[in-house]
Every structure is written in structure tokens, then in C-alpha cells.
Scaffold this active site. Structure first.
Site, PDB file in Angstrom:
ATOM      1  N   CYS A 127     -37.675 110.184  -7.451  1.00  0.00           N
ATOM      2  CA  CYS A 127     -37.957 109.091  -8.377  1.00  0.00           C
ATOM      3  C   CYS A 127     -39.325 108.494  -8.099  1.00  0.00           C
ATOM      4  O   CYS A 127     -39.968 107.982  -8.998  1.00  0.00           O
ATOM      5  CB  CYS A 127     -36.878 108.037  -8.252  1.00  0.00           C
ATOM      6  SG  CYS A 127     -36.617 107.492  -6.563  1.00  0.00           S
ATOM      7  N   GLU A 186     -41.699 110.604 -17.409  1.00  0.00           N
ATOM      8  CA  GLU A 186     -41.302 111.189 -16.126  1.00  0.00           C
ATOM      9  C   GLU A 186     -41.008 112.680 -16.311  1.00  0.00           C
ATOM     10  O   GLU A 186     -40.153 113.045 -17.124  1.00  0.00           O
ATOM     11  CB  GLU A 186     -40.049 110.472 -15.610  1.00  0.00           C
ATOM     12  CG  GLU A 186     -39.686 110.902 -14.214  1.00  0.00           C
ATOM     13  CD  GLU A 186     -38.415 110.245 -13.709  1.00  0.00           C
ATOM     14  OE1 GLU A 186     -37.423 110.185 -14.463  1.00  0.00           O
ATOM     15  OE2 GLU A 186     -38.409 109.799 -12.551  1.00  0.00           O
ATOM     16  N   LYS A 196     -19.090 108.813  -8.167  1.00  0.00           N
ATOM     17  CA  LYS A 196     -19.224 110.026  -8.977  1.00  0.00           C
ATOM     18  C   LYS A 196     -20.607 110.612  -8.747  1.00  0.00           C
ATOM     19  O   LYS A 196     -21.602 110.124  -9.277  1.00  0.00           O
ATOM     20  CB  LYS A 196     -19.054 109.734 -10.471  1.00  0.00           C
ATOM     21  CG  LYS A 196     -18.843 111.028 -11.242  1.00  0.00           C
ATOM     22  CD  LYS A 196     -19.274 110.995 -12.697  1.00  0.00           C
ATOM     23  CE  LYS A 196     -20.711 111.294 -12.914  1.00  0.00           C
ATOM     24  NZ  LYS A 196     -21.172 112.629 -12.501  1.00  0.00           N
ATOM     25  N   GLU A 248     -31.210 101.830 -10.508  1.00  0.00           N
ATOM     26  CA  GLU A 248     -32.326 102.474  -9.802  1.00  0.00           C
ATOM     27  C   GLU A 248     -32.746 103.648 -10.678  1.00  0.00           C
ATOM     28  O   GLU A 248     -32.074 104.682 -10.697  1.00  0.00           O
ATOM     29  CB  GLU A 248     -31.875 102.974  -8.423  1.00  0.00           C
ATOM     30  CG  GLU A 248     -31.373 101.882  -7.504  1.00  0.00           C
ATOM     31  CD  GLU A 248     -32.476 101.016  -6.933  1.00  0.00           C
ATOM     32  OE1 GLU A 248     -33.669 101.317  -7.147  1.00  0.00           O
ATOM     33  OE2 GLU A 248     -32.152 100.019  -6.280  1.00  0.00           O
TER      34      GLU A 248
HETATM   35  P1  NAD Z   1     -29.054 111.341 -14.893  1.00  0.00           P
HETATM   36  O1  NAD Z   1     -29.380 110.007 -15.454  1.00  0.00           O
HETATM   37  O2  NAD Z   1     -28.950 112.489 -15.822  1.00  0.00           O
HETATM   38  O3  NAD Z   1     -27.656 111.311 -14.103  1.00  0.00           O
HETATM   39  C1  NAD Z   1     -27.388 110.364 -13.091  1.00  0.00           C
HETATM   40  C2  NAD Z   1     -25.879 110.214 -12.954  1.00  0.00           C
HETATM   41  O4  NAD Z   1     -25.356 109.616 -14.139  1.00  0.00           O
HETATM   42  C3  NAD Z   1     -25.133 111.538 -12.788  1.00  0.00           C
HETATM   43  O5  NAD Z   1     -24.068 111.367 -11.873  1.00  0.00           O
HETATM   44  C4  NAD Z   1     -24.609 111.793 -14.184  1.00  0.00           C
HETATM   45  O6  NAD Z   1     -23.449 112.606 -14.211  1.00  0.00           O
HETATM   46  C5  NAD Z   1     -24.270 110.385 -14.613  1.00  0.00           C
HETATM   47  N1  NAD Z   1     -24.139 110.215 -16.062  1.00  0.00           N
HETATM   48  C6  NAD Z   1     -24.662 110.970 -17.053  1.00  0.00           C
HETATM   49  N2  NAD Z   1     -24.268 110.476 -18.258  1.00  0.00           N
HETATM   50  C7  NAD Z   1     -23.505 109.392 -18.008  1.00  0.00           C
HETATM   51  C8  NAD Z   1     -22.822 108.442 -18.826  1.00  0.00           C
HETATM   52  N3  NAD Z   1     -22.846 108.522 -20.153  1.00  0.00           N
HETATM   53  N4  NAD Z   1     -22.146 107.454 -18.214  1.00  0.00           N
HETATM   54  C9  NAD Z   1     -22.129 107.354 -16.872  1.00  0.00           C
HETATM   55  N5  NAD Z   1     -22.744 108.215 -16.054  1.00  0.00           N
HETATM   56  C10 NAD Z   1     -23.439 109.219 -16.615  1.00  0.00           C
HETATM   57  O7  NAD Z   1     -30.134 111.615 -13.753  1.00  0.00           O
HETATM   58  P2  NAD Z   1     -30.428 112.975 -12.989  1.00  0.00           P
HETATM   59  O8  NAD Z   1     -31.095 113.923 -13.925  1.00  0.00           O
HETATM   60  O9  NAD Z   1     -29.212 113.396 -12.259  1.00  0.00           O
HETATM   61  O10 NAD Z   1     -31.489 112.461 -11.881  1.00  0.00           O
HETATM   62  C11 NAD Z   1     -32.852 112.341 -12.100  1.00  0.00           C
HETATM   63  C12 NAD Z   1     -33.215 110.915 -12.434  1.00  0.00           C
HETATM   64  O11 NAD Z   1     -32.805 110.035 -11.412  1.00  0.00           O
HETATM   65  C13 NAD Z   1     -34.722 110.728 -12.558  1.00  0.00           C
HETATM   66  O12 NAD Z   1     -35.008 109.933 -13.673  1.00  0.00           O
HETATM   67  C14 NAD Z   1     -35.076 109.987 -11.277  1.00  0.00           C
HETATM   68  O13 NAD Z   1     -36.249 109.222 -11.348  1.00  0.00           O
HETATM   69  C15 NAD Z   1     -33.874 109.146 -11.077  1.00  0.00           C
HETATM   70  N6  NAD Z   1     -33.788 108.704  -9.689  1.00  0.00           N
HETATM   71  C16 NAD Z   1     -34.029 107.381  -9.398  1.00  0.00           C
HETATM   72  C17 NAD Z   1     -33.982 106.944  -8.075  1.00  0.00           C
HETATM   73  C18 NAD Z   1     -34.224 105.497  -7.709  1.00  0.00           C
HETATM   74  O14 NAD Z   1     -33.800 105.089  -6.638  1.00  0.00           O
HETATM   75  N7  NAD Z   1     -34.899 104.710  -8.546  1.00  0.00           N
HETATM   76  C19 NAD Z   1     -33.684 107.850  -7.064  1.00  0.00           C
HETATM   77  C20 NAD Z   1     -33.460 109.181  -7.393  1.00  0.00           C
HETATM   78  C21 NAD Z   1     -33.500 109.594  -8.716  1.00  0.00           C
END
Ligand code: NAD
Length: 492
Positions: free
Chosen positions: A284, A385, A175, A250
Site C-alpha cells: 500500500c 494505484e 476474513k 486502511e
Molecule cells: P480488496 O479491496 O480487493 O480486498 C480486501 C479484502 O476485502 C479481501 O479480504 C476481500 O475479499 C474483501 N472484500 C472484497 N469485496 C468485499 C465486499 N463487498 N465486502 C467486504 N469485503 C470485501 O484489496 P486487495 O486487492 O486484496 O489488496 C490490495 C489493496 O489493499 C490495495 O489497494 C492496497 O493499497 C491495499 N492495502 C492497504 C494497506 C494499508 O494499510 N493502507 C495495506 C495493504 C494493502
């Protein structure tokens, strides 16, 4: 408008509800694609297809070597289509075509690497201490893996999960983020072309708050591989915990880029720019705190501001652009809030500090590259962040103080160290509580090297040899070779 479909059980389908949502191009601020809005029912169908594929002999009995052959074909197909896929990502998430192009051209290496590892999951023969017993282990796939990815690098972060998961013999339901699903849905076509049996890879598009629980909490999901924010990660972890299913997390970061007075300042300046303004700070590993030794603080700030001023903003599809738009409207609003918070806390803005008015930024969601000084380590701008082009500069006196400030957040994803002293390189590498330390470089990554977080930045590793272990379970098999079953009331 580009019309997208989801991949379930080898078929390209709309949501069963018939509903769609618009995906926005962050440079124009306008919708450009229509994406199926999956319901929990669609998720159920995708998991059922993945489970059926996991049990089907066409996948289960495929030799590990032949699984590797299929992964190798995906690598070849990505290499052929890299430019087109990169363009889709840029239109959908606004990141620079130069960056997405480079990422896509490098992506086949993950598939090649795990293709090579597929038939090297060998198990072990244990030199067991029990006479008359033979004991060995088998590495087995877990079953159906749910992969959840954010919007900032959809194909790279999806690949980091799918390539090792498939190499180990699992099947997947992916997803992608609702803010950037288009490239992932296009990517799905490569698996069928490569010859994967239907249902081995399924891709559902939709909103995390509508289908996330249905996916993570589905009884047939054996493992969850999540990349995203720590608040969402915590919720996903809690849902998975109810069924005791393994997860990799992650999550976000507040990484420190630490510049010592003995560093090559020209290189350090570029390193700090790359940490915070590359990818518009939407990574990230953004080095969103620059820790600068006090003796070079004034010179560093003056030169850094001059360098940051030269950054060219504008159309991310233009290869000369260096800073693109913010991917989503809510993220744009969140960054503006943080600029306000930083000012109210007493940080002083010496560059940027608001939305961009430059004509080349059009109607897109642009934030000027922003630099704050007089930042205290405890301020929210130095602890939370932001995920945007916003840097806080914090001075330090010596190594101990640098370590204390760098480690003084809940996160532990990465850190940069700039120094000419080899002894300091090694001691800093050990003392920093992070999953990746970059010394005299920043943002280097490879399919060969493990990546992941310490502390609230998560656990589990992606890339490298470690990652495939996240997708197998180890079975211990005992065989009595003595031919005689002893007293059954005593444990053997
Ligand atoms: P997010 O947490 O809002 O969403 C990530 C994913 O989770 C999306 O596909 C979203 O639809 C899904 N999601 C949202 N609510 C959910 C739920 N209740 N149950 C299951 N899935 C759900 O993150 P974002 O805003 O899309 O991305 C930015 C974040 O990602 C930042 O915090 C960044 O640091 C992190 N990030 C981490 C890494 C890493 O490798 N550590 C890499 C890239 C981004």
C-alpha cells in the site's frame, strides 16, 4: 494439494455447502491448496460463535492481565513457527521469503506490545464541575470485530487488527483475502494452543463478493477493521454506515518519493528502489511516484535505470531473489493494462514495460521492473494505484512544486523525502498530506508507531498506542454523592 479448514467456535470446519476453491502459487501459476468457500451461513455461524464467546464468562471475566498472558503466548508461538508460516505466505502470495521471514520474526512484537497494554486501559476520574457528583469513565470492548485483510501481507495485517482488538477484550471474525488465505488459517491454530477460549478468534475463508456483505452487515458485528482497496473500502463503509457501526479503513495509496538536489544520491536511489520494487510494488505504501528535482533529473534517471536493471527476479523461495511474481492473475492483467494506459498517455518507458520472459521466472506471473519518464502529474499512471513494480518519474523545480505534486492525488498514505537540509525535513513533514512521512528512509514500520492514511487512503490508526483506542468505547458513569435528588424538571 494442501487441504485447509476454517476456524469457527473452536472447531476446524469445512464450508456448510461443502464447496472449496483453489489457492494458486503465483510462482508456478498452479493451484496448491484447497480452501473452504464460506457461505453467508458460515459467516452467521462464525459471528454467533464470536458473540457467544464475547458473552461467556471464560473471556468476559478473564482479567485484563490474563488476556495479556494469552497474547504473550501467541507471540511465543509465532516466534517458534515464524519460518514455517513465512513459507506458507510465500507459496500463497509469491512475496519474497526474505521479506516474509523478516516480517514473521518481527510479528511477535505486536502481540507483546498489546499484551502489555491490555491491563493499562484505565479510564479516568473527571474532576467534575457539578457539586455532589462523582464522574468516572470506563473503557469497554465493542463486541465482535470483523477483520478484513488483503492478500499482500495477510498475517501482518491480520495481526495489526487482532492483537489490539483482543487486548481490549473483543472477540473476532477474520476474513483473509481469497487470494491468500492459507497462512491465516494455519495461524488460527496458535490461538487455541495459547489457551484462548473457543470462539474468541474465528477465521472464515471465502470471496469478498459472496460473504463480505453478510459479515460487515451482520447485526452482531460491532466494528469493522478493513484493509484493502479504496473502492472495496467505500462499499464496506457504506454497508457499515447503514447500522452506524464504527470502521477503520486502511486503503490504497499513490505515494511520492521526493528527491531533492542536496540529497545523498546513493541513499536516495536505494530508497526509491525500496519504495517501488521491494515487494514487487505490491504494498500500500509503494512509492510509485518518484519526484526528482530537475537539476539532478538526468543523473538520477541514468543511475536508477542501471540499478533497477540489476534486480534479480525469480523464485520467491530463493533467498537471493529480489523481485518475485505478481500475486494474482487479475492483478497481473491489471498491471499490463496500466502499462498500456501510460504509453497511450505519452509517458516514455525507459525500463521493462511488460511481462518477464526471463527463464528463472518460469510460468509465474512476472512483470519486469518498469520505469516511465515524461510523466505528467495529472496522468492516470501518476494518479491511480497500480500495485505493481511500475514507477513514474516526475520532475519538479522547488519545494512548493514538490508539495503541490505530492499532495495532488486523492490519496494520502505515505511519502518519502530525501534531503540533507534539516529545515526542509521539518517543513516537508508538515506540508505533506499523508499519514506517514519517511525522511531519508522508506518503508520503516514498528509496532510502536501509528500507521494509517489521510484523505482517500482511509482513517483510523493501526499499531502504537492509538490502535487500541480503535477497539474500545468510553462509558461515562455519574454517581450522586449528595444524597438528595433536586428538582426533577431541571437538567442537572
Ligand atoms: P480488496 O479491496 O480487493 O480486498 C480486501 C479484502 O476485502 C479481501 O479480504 C476481500 O475479499 C474483501 N472484500 C472484497 N469485496 C468485499 C465486499 N463487498 N465486502 C467486504 N469485503 C470485501 O484489496 P486487495 O486487492 O486484496 O489488496 C490490495 C489493496 O489493499 C490495495 O489497494 C492496497 O493499497 C491495499 N492495502 C492497504 C494497506 C494499508 O494499510 N493502507 C495495506 C495493504 C494493502
Amino acid at each position: 494439494m494442501r487441504i485447509c479448514r476454517m476456524l469457527i467456535g473452536g472447531e476446524w470446519v469445512d464450508s456448510r455447502s461443502g464447496q472449496t476453491f483453489e489457492s494458486f502459487n503465483p510462482f508456478t501459476g498452479k493451484p496448491w491448496a484447497l480452501v473452504p468457500r464460506a457461505t453467508p451461513e458460515d459467516v452467521g455461524a462464525a459471528v454467533a460463535a464470536a458473540r457467544a464467546a464475547f458473552e461467556d464468562s471464560s473471556w468476559r471475566e478473564l482479567s485484563a492481565t490474563d488476556r495479556g498472558v494469552l497474547l504473550g503466548r501467541v507471540a511465543d508461538l509465532i516466534a517458534e513457527r515464524a519460518d514455517g508460516l513465512a513459507e506458507l505466505e510465500t507459496r500463497d502470495n509469491g512475496k519474497l521469503i526474505t521479506e516474509m521471514g523478516a516480517q514473521l520474526r518481527y510479528l511477535p512484537q505486536w502481540f507483546r506490545y498489546y499484551a502489555g497494554l491490555a491491563d493499562k486501559l484505565e479510564g479516568r476520574v473527571i474532576p467534575i464541575d457539578r457539586p455532589g457528583m462523582f464522574n468516572f469513565t470506563i473503557e469497554e470492548p465493542l463486541g465482535v470485530v470483523a477483520a478484513l485483510t488483503p492478500w499482500n501481507s495477510p498475517l501482518m495485517l491480520g495481526t495489526w487488527k487482532l492483537a489490539p482488538a483482543l487486548a481490549a477484550g473483543n472477540t473476532c471474525v477474520w476474513k483473509p483475502s481469497e487470494h491468500a488465505s492459507v497462512s491465516a488459517l494455519e495461524f488460527g491454530k496458535l490461538f487455541a494452543e495459547a489457551g484462548f477460549p473457543p470462539g474468541v478468534v474465528n477465521i472464515v475463508s471465502g470471496f469478498g463478493n459472496e460473504i463480505g456483505d453478510a459479515l460487515v452487515g451482520h447485526k452482531d458485528i460491532a466494528k469493522v477493521a478493513f484493509t484493502g482497496g479504496d473502492a472495496t473500502g467505500q462499499r464496506v463503509y457504506e454497508t457499515a454506515a447503514k447500522q452506524i457501526k464504527p470502521v477503520t479503513m486502511e486503503l490504497g495509496g499513490k505515494s511520492a518519493n521526493i528527491v531533492f538536489e542536496d540529497a545523498d544520491l546513493d541513499n536516495a536511489l536505494k530508497g526509491v528502489v525500496s519504495g517501488i520494487f521491494a515487494a514487487t510494488g505490491q504494498t500500500c505504501v509503494a512509492g510509485s511516484r518518484a519526484l526528482i528535482q530537475r537539476s539532478i533529473l538526468d543523473e538520477f534517471v541514468a543511475r536508477f535505470v542501471e540499478l533497477a536493471k540489476t534486480a534479480r527476479m525469480g523464485d520467491p523461495l530463493d533467498p537471493n531473489t529480489q523481485i518475485g511474481p505478481i500475486t494474482t492473475r487479475p492483478q497481473f492483467a491489471k498491471i499490463l493494462d496500466y502499462l498500456e494506459i501510460a504509453r497511450n498517455e505519452g509517458a516514455k518507458c525507459v525500463l521493462g514495460g511488460g511481462p518477464s520472459e526471463r527463464p528463472e521466472c518460469g510460468d509465474g506471473w512476472f512483470i519486469e521492473p518498469t520505469i516511465f519518464v515524461d510523466v505528467e502529474p495529472g496522468m492516470r499512471i501518476a494518479q491511480e494505484e497500480v500495485f505493481g513494480p511500475v514507477l513514474g518519474i516526475i520532475p519538479f523545480e522547488d519545494d512548493d512544486e514538490a508539495v503541490e505534486i505530492a499532495n495532488g492525488t486523492v490519496y494520502g498514505l505515505a511519502a518519502g523525502v530525501w534531503t540533507a537540509d534539516i529545515g526542509r525535513c521539518l517543513t516537508m513533514a508538515r506540508r505533506l498530506e499523508v499519514g506517514t512521512v519517511w525522511i531519508n528512509t522508506y518503508r520503516a514500520s514498528s509496532y510502536m508507531s501509528p500507521f494509517g492514511g489521510y484523505k482517500r487512503s482511509g482513517f483510523g490508526r493501526e499499531s502504537g498506542l492509538s490502535a487500541i483506542r480503535e477497539y474500545v468505547q468510553e462509558k461515562s458513569v455519574w454517581i450522586d454523592t449528595s444524597g438528595e435528588t433536586p428538582n426533577p424538571f431541571i437538567q442537572r
